[in-house]
Write a protein that holds these residues in place. Structure first.
Motif, PDB file in Angstrom:
ATOM      1  N   LEU A  46       0.864  -1.188   0.000  1.00  7.27           N
ATOM      2  CA  LEU A  46       0.000   0.000   0.000  1.00  7.27           C
ATOM      3  C   LEU A  46       0.892   1.227   0.000  1.00  7.27           C
ATOM      4  O   LEU A  46       1.688   1.440   0.919  1.00  7.27           O
ATOM      5  CB  LEU A  46      -0.912   0.003   1.227  1.00  7.27           C
ATOM      6  CG  LEU A  46      -2.071   1.005   1.170  1.00  7.27           C
ATOM      7  CD1 LEU A  46      -3.083   0.584   0.105  1.00  7.27           C
ATOM      8  CD2 LEU A  46      -2.763   1.110   2.530  1.00  7.27           C
ATOM      9  N   HIS A  47       0.754   2.030  -1.060  1.00 11.74           N
ATOM     10  CA  HIS A  47       1.638   3.171  -1.277  1.00 11.74           C
ATOM     11  C   HIS A  47       0.822   4.455  -1.119  1.00 11.74           C
ATOM     12  O   HIS A  47      -0.112   4.693  -1.892  1.00 11.74           O
ATOM     13  CB  HIS A  47       2.230   3.077  -2.685  1.00 11.74           C
ATOM     14  CG  HIS A  47       3.528   3.793  -2.830  1.00 11.74           C
ATOM     15  ND1 HIS A  47       4.370   3.601  -3.910  1.00 11.74           N
ATOM     16  CD2 HIS A  47       4.142   4.715  -2.050  1.00 11.74           C
ATOM     17  CE1 HIS A  47       5.437   4.372  -3.781  1.00 11.74           C
ATOM     18  NE2 HIS A  47       5.320   5.065  -2.660  1.00 11.74           N
ATOM     19  N   VAL A  48       1.196   5.281  -0.138  1.00 16.39           N
ATOM     20  CA  VAL A  48       0.401   6.443   0.246  1.00 16.39           C
ATOM     21  C   VAL A  48       1.213   7.722   0.073  1.00 16.39           C
ATOM     22  O   VAL A  48       2.387   7.782   0.455  1.00 16.39           O
ATOM     23  CB  VAL A  48      -0.048   6.327   1.724  1.00 16.39           C
ATOM     24  CG1 VAL A  48      -0.908   7.521   2.122  1.00 16.39           C
ATOM     25  CG2 VAL A  48      -0.795   5.015   1.954  1.00 16.39           C
ATOM     26  N   GLY A  49       0.588   8.731  -0.489  1.00 18.73           N
ATOM     27  CA  GLY A  49       1.198  10.056  -0.563  1.00 18.73           C
ATOM     28  C   GLY A  49       0.517  10.989   0.432  1.00 18.73           C
ATOM     29  O   GLY A  49      -0.704  11.170   0.380  1.00 18.73           O
ATOM     30  N   LEU A  50       1.289  11.545   1.357  1.00 19.09           N
ATOM     31  CA  LEU A  50       0.770  12.529   2.307  1.00 19.09           C
ATOM     32  C   LEU A  50       1.043  13.909   1.723  1.00 19.09           C
ATOM     33  O   LEU A  50       2.198  14.346   1.663  1.00 19.09           O
ATOM     34  CB  LEU A  50       1.433  12.364   3.675  1.00 19.09           C
ATOM     35  CG  LEU A  50       1.196  11.015   4.366  1.00 19.09           C
ATOM     36  CD1 LEU A  50       1.990  10.932   5.672  1.00 19.09           C
ATOM     37  CD2 LEU A  50      -0.287  10.794   4.640  1.00 19.09           C
ATOM     38  N   VAL A  51      -0.011  14.576   1.296  1.00 16.15           N
ATOM     39  CA  VAL A  51       0.125  15.794   0.497  1.00 16.15           C
ATOM     40  C   VAL A  51      -0.183  17.020   1.342  1.00 16.15           C
ATOM     41  O   VAL A  51      -1.274  17.129   1.920  1.00 16.15           O
ATOM     42  CB  VAL A  51      -0.819  15.761  -0.725  1.00 16.15           C
ATOM     43  CG1 VAL A  51      -0.494  16.919  -1.660  1.00 16.15           C
ATOM     44  CG2 VAL A  51      -0.724  14.435  -1.452  1.00 16.15           C
ATOM     45  N   PHE A  52       0.756  17.937   1.395  1.00 10.08           N
ATOM     46  CA  PHE A  52       0.517  19.228   2.039  1.00 10.08           C
ATOM     47  C   PHE A  52       0.412  20.273   0.934  1.00 10.08           C
ATOM     48  O   PHE A  52       1.386  20.513   0.216  1.00 10.08           O
ATOM     49  CB  PHE A  52       1.634  19.591   3.006  1.00 10.08           C
ATOM     50  CG  PHE A  52       1.267  20.715   3.923  1.00 10.08           C
ATOM     51  CD1 PHE A  52       0.625  20.466   5.126  1.00 10.08           C
ATOM     52  CD2 PHE A  52       1.520  22.042   3.581  1.00 10.08           C
ATOM     53  CE1 PHE A  52       0.267  21.504   5.971  1.00 10.08           C
ATOM     54  CE2 PHE A  52       1.167  23.086   4.412  1.00 10.08           C
ATOM     55  CZ  PHE A  52       0.525  22.810   5.617  1.00 10.08           C
ATOM     56  N   PRO A  53      -0.753  20.896   0.765  1.00  4.82           N
ATOM     57  CA  PRO A  53      -0.961  21.789  -0.389  1.00  4.82           C
ATOM     58  C   PRO A  53      -0.345  23.175  -0.207  1.00  4.82           C
ATOM     59  O   PRO A  53      -0.999  24.198  -0.359  1.00  4.82           O
ATOM     60  CB  PRO A  53      -2.487  21.841  -0.504  1.00  4.82           C
ATOM     61  CG  PRO A  53      -2.977  21.589   0.874  1.00  4.82           C
ATOM     62  CD  PRO A  53      -1.985  20.689   1.531  1.00  4.82           C
ATOM     63  N   ASP A  54       0.924  23.182   0.133  1.00  7.35           N
ATOM     64  CA  ASP A  54       1.711  24.408   0.195  1.00  7.35           C
ATOM     65  C   ASP A  54       3.168  24.015  -0.007  1.00  7.35           C
ATOM     66  O   ASP A  54       3.481  22.834  -0.127  1.00  7.35           O
ATOM     67  CB  ASP A  54       1.505  25.137   1.530  1.00  7.35           C
ATOM     68  CG  ASP A  54       1.653  26.657   1.383  1.00  7.35           C
ATOM     69  OD1 ASP A  54       2.557  27.090   0.629  1.00  7.35           O
ATOM     70  OD2 ASP A  54       0.884  27.398   2.010  1.00  7.35           O
ATOM     71  N   MET A  55       4.055  24.985  -0.028  1.00  8.84           N
ATOM     72  CA  MET A  55       5.443  24.683  -0.337  1.00  8.84           C
ATOM     73  C   MET A  55       6.132  23.932   0.808  1.00  8.84           C
ATOM     74  O   MET A  55       5.676  23.914   1.950  1.00  8.84           O
ATOM     75  CB  MET A  55       6.187  25.961  -0.700  1.00  8.84           C
ATOM     76  CG  MET A  55       5.872  26.416  -2.126  1.00  8.84           C
ATOM     77  SD  MET A  55       7.039  27.591  -2.804  1.00  8.84           S
ATOM     78  CE  MET A  55       6.424  29.122  -2.156  1.00  8.84           C
ATOM     79  N   TYR A  56       7.260  23.344   0.479  1.00  4.45           N
ATOM     80  CA  TYR A  56       8.026  22.490   1.385  1.00  4.45           C
ATOM     81  C   TYR A  56       8.276  23.175   2.722  1.00  4.45           C
ATOM     82  O   TYR A  56       8.074  22.578   3.782  1.00  4.45           O
ATOM     83  CB  TYR A  56       9.354  22.133   0.697  1.00  4.45           C
ATOM     84  CG  TYR A  56      10.331  21.340   1.525  1.00  4.45           C
ATOM     85  CD1 TYR A  56      10.341  19.950   1.474  1.00  4.45           C
ATOM     86  CD2 TYR A  56      11.278  21.976   2.335  1.00  4.45           C
ATOM     87  CE1 TYR A  56      11.262  19.207   2.218  1.00  4.45           C
ATOM     88  CE2 TYR A  56      12.194  21.251   3.080  1.00  4.45           C
ATOM     89  CZ  TYR A  56      12.182  19.868   3.014  1.00  4.45           C
ATOM     90  OH  TYR A  56      13.096  19.149   3.752  1.00  4.45           O
ATOM     91  N   GLU A  57       8.707  24.426   2.688  1.00  4.59           N
ATOM     92  CA  GLU A  57       9.088  25.107   3.924  1.00  4.59           C
ATOM     93  C   GLU A  57       7.917  25.251   4.882  1.00  4.59           C
ATOM     94  O   GLU A  57       8.098  25.238   6.107  1.00  4.59           O
ATOM     95  CB  GLU A  57       9.668  26.500   3.608  1.00  4.59           C
ATOM     96  CG  GLU A  57      10.989  26.483   2.882  1.00  4.59           C
ATOM     97  CD  GLU A  57      10.866  26.294   1.383  1.00  4.59           C
ATOM     98  OE1 GLU A  57      11.898  26.350   0.694  1.00  4.59           O
ATOM     99  OE2 GLU A  57       9.736  26.090   0.869  1.00  4.59           O
ATOM    100  N   VAL A  58       6.712  25.399   4.344  1.00  2.94           N
ATOM    101  CA  VAL A  58       5.519  25.499   5.186  1.00  2.94           C
ATOM    102  C   VAL A  58       5.096  24.114   5.654  1.00  2.94           C
ATOM    103  O   VAL A  58       4.843  23.882   6.843  1.00  2.94           O
ATOM    104  CB  VAL A  58       4.369  26.186   4.423  1.00  2.94           C
ATOM    105  CG1 VAL A  58       3.119  26.253   5.290  1.00  2.94           C
ATOM    106  CG2 VAL A  58       4.786  27.579   3.976  1.00  2.94           C
ATOM    107  N   GLY A  59       5.032  23.161   4.727  1.00  4.12           N
ATOM    108  CA  GLY A  59       4.567  21.823   5.064  1.00  4.12           C
ATOM    109  C   GLY A  59       5.459  21.104   6.043  1.00  4.12           C
ATOM    110  O   GLY A  59       4.972  20.338   6.893  1.00  4.12           O
ATOM    111  N   MET A  60       6.767  21.325   5.977  1.00  3.65           N
ATOM    112  CA  MET A  60       7.676  20.646   6.894  1.00  3.65           C
ATOM    113  C   MET A  60       7.614  21.213   8.308  1.00  3.65           C
ATOM    114  O   MET A  60       8.259  20.689   9.220  1.00  3.65           O
ATOM    115  CB  MET A  60       9.104  20.703   6.351  1.00  3.65           C
ATOM    116  CG  MET A  60       9.368  19.732   5.198  1.00  3.65           C
ATOM    117  SD  MET A  60       9.064  17.997   5.636  1.00  3.65           S
ATOM    118  CE  MET A  60      10.384  17.692   6.800  1.00  3.65           C
ATOM    119  N   SER A  61       6.852  22.284   8.499  1.00  5.72           N
ATOM    120  CA  SER A  61       6.606  22.807   9.841  1.00  5.72           C
ATOM    121  C   SER A  61       5.367  22.172  10.470  1.00  5.72           C
ATOM    122  O   SER A  61       5.076  22.427  11.642  1.00  5.72           O
ATOM    123  CB  SER A  61       6.408  24.329   9.785  1.00  5.72           C
ATOM    124  OG  SER A  61       7.524  24.967   9.207  1.00  5.72           O
TER     125      SER A  61
END
Length: 894
Positions: A46-61
């Motif tokens: 089972l392959h899952v993508g956890l998507v944060f709909p903003d840029m890397y710097e925001v999502g990694m916070s």
């Protein structure tokens, strides 16, 4: 990190990674951070993508994604990967090269995953979700993904917005209501069963709809009154799910360590939920009840996290950290533990009066930046309307204590446009700022009070969900009134949120399914990153609304209390009657106490004498499981007591008054002398290849700073207000240039075996970065970069490309001069590119061996990559930067 995963060779695995040399800030797309999880494709079911709909710097916070990432990847046959929104320029590169958007860790196209889970943390990210789907080549609407002969990923949405995210309903397959760690594993288990038994899409959605906390939008349709009607009896009112006890909630001790983030620190979630009952606050409703983690468990989590991550900054995360019942004990213990390793501890989201002198003094000794408080309204009358529960006297006392402990800048957050607000309430904002400024007394040189103003947005699932939002014109009038008031004042400045953006958020906060067409139309007009001021425009959104015969006032206007709301079919746990009672109390200016320490307000969330919780009780859940869970019956700190005098006025009495500042700024404690000892100095030589070549020098430094901590190296620190590890680095290489021979030197306060240091550090480094050697240096030695360096230039791909590269290198050797204009800080420089090449040799493998000279007589150091590209272009070689690889091979520092 799995040992089987190797740095790239000559053939990068997927098209998106081939384009890294063209992508701005390519480290956003590498997926090689320490703590990232990589698995063999043949082991993943089972392959899952956890998507944060903003840029890397925001999502990694964002902690929520890290929690789910850890939970999913604990299963051997499940894999979770991260996905973030590419910036506009990166999106154009992908589109021009017809490369699909891929997941970070494996570079798998999103369309090939089993599940895509979107974190919907605010309403202005809706068009970014469509942008991501478009870049991935996935049809935007769920109806277009049916019966296409291709198994598209299941699209899920979760996060704080999903209890009122009807504008997203036509685009996603299902939404998770409430706290993801309580629901997501059950959803994925159902998807895995459906995949194994080859269930169809409708059968899968039916299976998911029976899981508490899952909402399938297409199982509801709109009736003649505009109300959403369920199509299936078993799915008539989806209910929010929570984790009843936070000590049972997993915490990601091991987590991907970002190369860069807006909040690049360890976020330690100490509690979830808030019952203060601020009537404007949606989070205060949707995260109830208040549940604290046990303080003993928090100590263990803190130790484990610091050892596994190497962060040098810890932030206690909660909706209101100051309300944590054992905050004083936790904070003082944590700062004592962290001081031994020069790790700072911060307390965001503090409430006025929520910390006492002991905590404030310790905070001042760690690090003093600006302090932020949120009175929300200027007048006491309006603070009572919104149930803020703080007085002017409490605020001024808190500000005075901040100044006494050395703070010089205080920011006060306010909202304008609150229900019942008058112009006198607005003038009271500046009056309150004036009193806060004057609380400092004379002698503070850089005193600054900032009033940060945001227009009020009536949010769903709050007592104000029926109220009107003021218009753009009225927002601007009220801001102008404040500006007129503040221009008379010294050391007070006003900041305000963009009114256009507020209007858009207000429209979508209480939006219905009709707005789905608006989201898609606005996206087609280029409206993405709507929460970023850079490039934001309201025009495409209003044009899209006109095209679909909708008006902003349809959503921002007042609503009758008996009218259907777009989220009425979803159960948040808080009853409509509770919101109506609180709305009435707002008009009466009555305060409702925090039910953690006062009377129960019978909101419906908790199991109480009035009845069981409105949240669905799962099998095995104990009676009275849904309740406020605290470490202490009362808070363990009180900085002051508040009483009323005979006239009903508030009187504040200090229990532990601070010492007056008298205009003098108290000095920080500084570095423990034991941490500044320089017992040894080590020189490390390291290589960075493959994906690590696309890290900037600043990112490499951050990697080593944290890796040294994870390796338990006894670092020496500088003196002063911001002590830093004593580490020095060699010459920075351009992004995209690999190296087999770079160096850094570090002082240690204790000696350590060299071999042990090398092995420990390599275990803490990300893919592609490896320490090759270590030796001890005299303390007074100053490593220096060499004037001459050797490089290897390669062409990845067909033999004819390698042959063309060799021909061009020979032409460079034969050239007498290669004119080169370079734009620098001091203007344009005229250089001879040929002079930098001391020696060029074309090897049998088709590679070029270069010896470059950086002496001042030739022009000093320049980017070796830019130099090679210019020289190749001079020979007529149309160098495709995605096929060239430049690697520094030596020498070591002299």
């Amino acid at each position: 990190m799995c040992e089987m995963l190797q740095p790239w060779g000559r053939n990068p695995p997927h098209a998106m990674r081939e384009l890294l040399p063209l992508l701005p800030k390519p480290s956003r797309y590498l997926g090689i951070e320490e703590g990232s999880v990589h698995k063999r494709p043949q082991d993943v079911r089972l392959h899952v993508g956890l998507v944060f709909p903003d840029m890397y710097e925001v999502g990694m916070s964002y902690l929520g994604q890290k929690i789910l990432y850890a939970i999913i990847n604990q299963r051997d046959h499940w894999q979770a990967e991260r996905v973030f929104t590419p910036c506009r320029d990166a999106g154009r590169v992908l589109t021009e090269h017809q490369a699909p958007l891929c997941a970070l860790e494996s570079d798998t196209p999103l369309a090939d995953l089993d599940v895509l889970g979107f974190s919907v943390t605010h309403e202005l990210c809706y068009s970014n979700i469509l942008y991501i789907l478009d870049l991935a080549g996935i049809p935007l609407r769920s109806a277009r993904r049916r019966d296409t002969g291709r198994p598209w990923p299941l699209l899920l949405a979760g996060g704080g917005c999903t209890l009122s995210a009807e504008p997203l309903a036509p685009f996603v397959d299902a939404m998770i209501l409430g706290e993801g760690e309580a629901v997501f594993p059950e959803v994925l288990a159902a998807v895995e069963r459906a995949k194994d038994t080859k269930l169809g899409r409708l059968e899968l959605l039916t299976l998911l709809s029976r899981i508490p906390g899952v909402y399938v939008p297409e199982f509801f349709e709109e009736d003649d009154t505009g109300k959403l009607r369920p199509l299936y009896e078993h799915h008539s009112r989806p209910v929010r799910r929570i984790v009843p006890d936070m000590d049972e909630a997993p915490y990601p001790v091991a987590q991907p360590i970002p190369f860069g983030a807006v909040h690049n620190r360890l976020a330690l979630e100490i509690a979830r939920g808030c019952t203060r009952g601020c009537r404007f606050c949606q989070a205060g409703s949707l995260y109830r009840p208040a549940r604290e983690r046990n303080i003993t468990r928090l100590r263990r989590i803190l130790d484990d996290c610091l050892n596994r991550t190497g962060f040098d900054d810890v932030s206690f995360l909660s909706l209101s950290a100051g309300d944590f019942s054992a905050l004083k004990e936790l904070f003082l213990d944590a700062t004592e533990r962290c001081a031994a390793e020069q790790v700072s501890v911060s307390l965001p989201s503090l409430r006025v009066g929520s910390i006492d002198d002991a905590v404030m003094e310790r905070m001042a000794g760690i690090r003093r930046t600006g302090a932020t408080l949120a009175p929300e309204a200027g007048s006491q009358r309006l603070r009572n309307v919104i149930n803020k529960g703080i007085t002017e006297e409490e605020l001024i006392l808190h500000v005075r204590k901040l100044f006494e402990h050395g703070w010089q800048q205080v920011k006060l957050y306010f909202m304008i446009g609150l229900p019942t607000e008058t112009d006198d309430d607005l003038r009271a904002i500046i009056d309150l700022c004036r009193k806060a400024r004057d609380a400092a007394g004379p002698g503070i040189k850089r005193l600054q009070i900032t009033a940060a103003v945001s227009p009020f947005i009536p949010k769903p699932h709050t007592p104000f969900q029926w109220d009107a939002q003021i218009s753009l014109e009225e927002i601007r009038r009220r801001v102008t009134l404040l500006l007129d008031e503040v221009k008379k004042e010294k050391r007070i400045r006003l900041r305000w949120h963009e009114p256009d953006m507020t209007l858009l958020e207000g429209i979508f906060s209480r939006g219905d399914r009709r707005l789905a067409d608006v989201v898609e139309s606005a996206y087609r007009k280029g409206a993405i990153f709507a929460s970023w001021m850079d490039g934001f425009s309201l025009a495409p959104w209003l044009e899209a609304m006109d095209e679909h015969n909708l008006r902003a006032e349809d959503y921002t206007g007042a609503r009758p209390h008996d009218a259907p709301l777009p989220w009425d079919h979803l159960e948040s746990g808080l009853s409509r009657e509770h919101f109506l009672r609180e709305r009435k109390r707002a008009d009466q200016g009555k305060i409702s106490d925090d039910c953690r320490y006062g009377a129960c307000r019978e909101c419906g969330v908790c199991d109480s004498k009035a009845g069981p919780s409105s949240l669905e009780r799962l099998p095995g859940t104990a009676d009275a499981a849904y309740r406020n869970i605290l470490n202490r019956e009362r808070r363990d700190q009180e900085s002051h007591s508040v009483t009323l005098d005979q006239y009903g006025r508030v009187v504040v009495r200090d229990q532990a008054p601070g010492k007056p500042a008298n205009g003098k700024k108290p000095l920080p404690k500084g570095t423990d002398p034991r941490l500044a000892v320089k017992a040894a100095r080590l020189l490390f030589t390291y290589a960075r290849k493959g994906p690590a070549a696309f890290l900037s020098q600043l990112e490499i430094q951050h990697i080593f700073d944290r890796a040294l901590r994870r390796a338990a190296m006894p670092l020496s620190f500088s003196q002063g207000y911001h002590p830093l590890p004593l580490v020095s680095y060699g010459r920075a290489l351009p992004v995209g240039v690999a190296s087999e021979n770079e160096w850094f030197a570090v002082f240690l306060r204790e000696t350590r075996p060299l071999r042990e240091s090398l092995e420990a550090l390599n275990l803490a480094l990300p893919l592609g970065v490896r320490v090759m050697s270590v030796e001890e240096l005299p303390s007074s030695a100053k490593p220096a970069d060499e004037i001459r360096e050797s490089y290897r230039l390669e062409w990845l791909g067909a033999d004819e490309g390698q042959a063309a590269l060799c021909r061009s290198l020979k032409e460079i050797v034969g050239a007498s001069a290669i004119p080169w204009e370079r734009e620098g800080k001091k203007g344009v420089r005229l250089l001879d590119a040929r002079a930098f090449f001391v020696d060029i040799e074309c090897l049998n493998s088709g590679e070029g061996a270069l010896l470059l000279d950086w002496s001042q007589e030739h022009g000093g150091y320049v980017s070796p990559l830019a130099l090679c590209l210019h020289a190749l272009a001079f020979t007529g070689h149309s160098a495709d930067i995605t096929r060239l690889r430049l690697t520094r091979t030596g020498p070591r520092p002299g």
